[in-house]
Design a protein around this motif. Structure first.
Motif, PDB file in Angstrom:
ATOM      1  N   HIS A  57       0.340  -1.360  -0.137  1.00 35.67           N
ATOM      2  CA  HIS A  57      -0.351  -0.158   0.097  1.00 35.67           C
ATOM      3  C   HIS A  57       1.231   0.967  -0.323  1.00 35.67           C
ATOM      4  O   HIS A  57       1.950   1.004   0.833  1.00 35.67           O
ATOM      5  CB  HIS A  57      -1.000  -0.047   0.974  1.00 35.67           C
TER       6      HIS A  57
ATOM      7  N   ASP B 196       3.047   2.164   3.475  1.00 34.06           N
ATOM      8  CA  ASP B 196       3.715   1.259   4.215  1.00 34.06           C
ATOM      9  C   ASP B 196       4.989   1.354   4.232  1.00 34.06           C
ATOM     10  O   ASP B 196       5.503   0.802   4.987  1.00 34.06           O
ATOM     11  CB  ASP B 196       3.677  -0.129   2.762  1.00 34.06           C
TER      12      ASP B 196
ATOM     13  N   HIS C  72      -0.169  -6.845   2.969  1.00 30.22           N
ATOM     14  CA  HIS C  72       1.088  -7.251   3.799  1.00 30.22           C
ATOM     15  C   HIS C  72       2.029  -8.068   3.366  1.00 30.22           C
ATOM     16  O   HIS C  72       3.297  -8.449   2.835  1.00 30.22           O
ATOM     17  CB  HIS C  72       1.699  -6.768   4.785  1.00 30.22           C
TER      18      HIS C  72
HETATM   19 ZN    ZN Z   1      -0.757  -1.058   4.458  1.00 32.69          ZN
END
Ligand code: ZN
Length: 466
Positions: A45, A48, A168
């Motif tokens: 994302h 992150d 993730h």
């Molecule tokens: Zn994330």
């Protein structure tokens, strides 16, 4: 004049030589330096990198002069929006620009968005399914071959107590697979073969590339970081699993080139993500208080083809030239001798670590764990396997801490030789308990326990809850 000179050089490169043979075209082996990276960061994302590794990236870029490129597999289109009304696809457009601005602040220009959809789940397999695993893997391999990094940096491929987003984990699974495949000329070969103009769809003309080292990082409770609104309760069952697992970098160190701490740089970098936690970074910059960004950056050593110590610097052992493809034959999938195992992501990871020669990652947390909110229901996938040569009558039971309730429909299972039987346990955590708990399942045969599975659960309340 200059243009004429270039044209002459290009023309001369295909002129027949004195012997009548054509000269070889310029070698493509060195690739295009505009895209060369020392570190390729592979994340799920936009944002992150904030908090968890941005402090290290600032050090690597500004003071060690490393080139960093980024692959973001999704645009974070299913996330919340702390700044405006945009959601889903519109939010994805905004988050892409936030990330481009944040990475540009760190001096990173080469950022690719693969465009998989953000997955609201903590299950890595659900994310891989939602992403179209194969197409994301192909794109990440393509970007490794284009950027030719020595080091791949990505999330930890493991289920942990903490934020533990399925995306993730999926980013780390794809990154690890790509690390092992990008140097293999037999993998995604259409990216490698020289383009043939005579074909309607030419091959891409990239070269195989074998990165040298892979490092992981995590948003587990053990890593701390600014997202922890209440300090997590440390596990009483074990030490912090990140101790000794890789190098640590202190964000309180001051950048010699920028004359400010890496924590201050990380706060400023976060401030671009206003749809997410950018406000925390903005307020830290405005108040000149960077305490939320001063937790050590803890990297986890994945593997290295060029040696170096587990806790040594990321670039320890890295050699300047390309290394050969790691030709070690992948391990054959092994049959688990245990009669009872956790199923789902936990089973997947045991096989994944073996297949990619990173069993050291599995050794970090040998007993599975996860985090849940107080009073919520836990669905635990279990798998019974009869590995014997005869049919077996097996019984499953659970041992729970006081106050926990088990709504599973366990049974006596008549299981044929070699057959498996999946069971999903439904366990309710009490509404008033917080801290760490251990749940146990036993597989019995004729009154004897022949297999045991444990799961450690961190139970927390959201801040503000009674
Ligand atoms: Zn994330």
């Amino acid at each position: 004049m200059k243009l004429w000179f270039v044209c002459l050089v290009l023309w001369s490169s295909v002129l027949p030589t004195a012997t009548g043979q054509r000269k070889a075209p310029p070698s493509r082996g060195s690739g295009d330096d505009r895209y060369k990276a020392d570190i390729l960061l592979i994340i799920a994302h936009p944002d992150d990198e904030t908090g968890d590794v941005s402090g290290y990236l600032a050090r690597a870029i500004f003071d060690e002069h490393r080139r960093v490129a980024v692959v973001c597999t999704t645009r974070g289109d299913r996330g919340g929006n702390a700044f405006g009304n945009a959601r889903t696809a519109a939010l994805g457009l905004e988050r892409e620009i936030e990330a481009r601005q944040a990475f540009a602040y760190l001096g990173i220009q080469n950022v690719w968005f693969v465009g998989a959809h953000d997955t609201p789940s903590q299950d890595v397999l659900s994310s891989l399914e939602n992403w179209d695993h194969g197409s994301v893997l192909g794109e990440v391999i393509r970007i490794i071959r284009l950027t030719r990094p020595e080091v791949v940096l990505t999330w930890l491929p493991d289920a942990v107590a903490g934020e533990n987003h399925g995306d993730h984990q999926a980013a780390s699974v794809v990154a690890t697979e790509a690390f092992d495949l990008a140097g293999n000329p037999a993998a995604f070969s259409e990216q490698i073969f020289a383009p043939r103009r005579s074909l309607p769809t030419p091959a891409e003309g990239l070269e195989p590339w074998q990165p040298q080292k892979i490092y992981y990082y995590t948003d587990a409770d053990d890593a701390l970081g600014y997202v922890q609104d209440t300090p997590p309760i440390p596990s009483p069952f074990r030490k912090n699993f990140l101790e000794g697992a890789g190098p640590q970098y202190l964000p309180t160190d001051v950048s010699p080139s920028l004359h400010k701490s890496y924590a201050a740089i990380a706060a400023q970098e976060l401030s671009f993500y206003l749809t997410q936690d950018g406000r925390i970074g903005k307020e830290a910059v405005e108040s000149n208080n960077f305490k939320d960004f001063e937790y050590p950056v803890r990297l986890i050593f994945g593997k290295s083809l060029v040696g170096g110590n587990v806790t040594g610097d990321v670039f320890e052992g890295v050699v300047p030239n390309a290394v050969p493809f790691d030709t070690e034959t992948p391990a054959k999938p092994s049959h688990d001798v245990a009669e009872l195992t956790l199923n789902g992501p936990w089973k997947f990871y045991r096989e994944f670590w073996k297949a990619h020669h990173i069993e050291n990652i599995g050794a970090l947390l040998p007993i599975a764990e996860l985090g849940i909110r107080a009073g919520s229901r836990l669905q635990v996938p279990l798998l019974i396997r009869n590995t014997t040569e005869a049919n077996q009558e097996l019984k499953l039971t659970s041992v729970l801490p006081n106050g926990w309730s088990d709504h599973s429909r366990y049974d006596n299972y008549e299981i044929g030789s070699g057959a498996t039987y999946p069971v999903e346990a439904s366990i309710d955590a009490p509404p008033d308990a917080t801290g760490w708990f251990e749940l146990t399942w036993n597989l019995q045969q004729g009154g004897m326990i022949i297999g045991t599975v444990k799961l450690r659960v961190s139970v927390y309340k959201k801040s503000g809850e009674p």
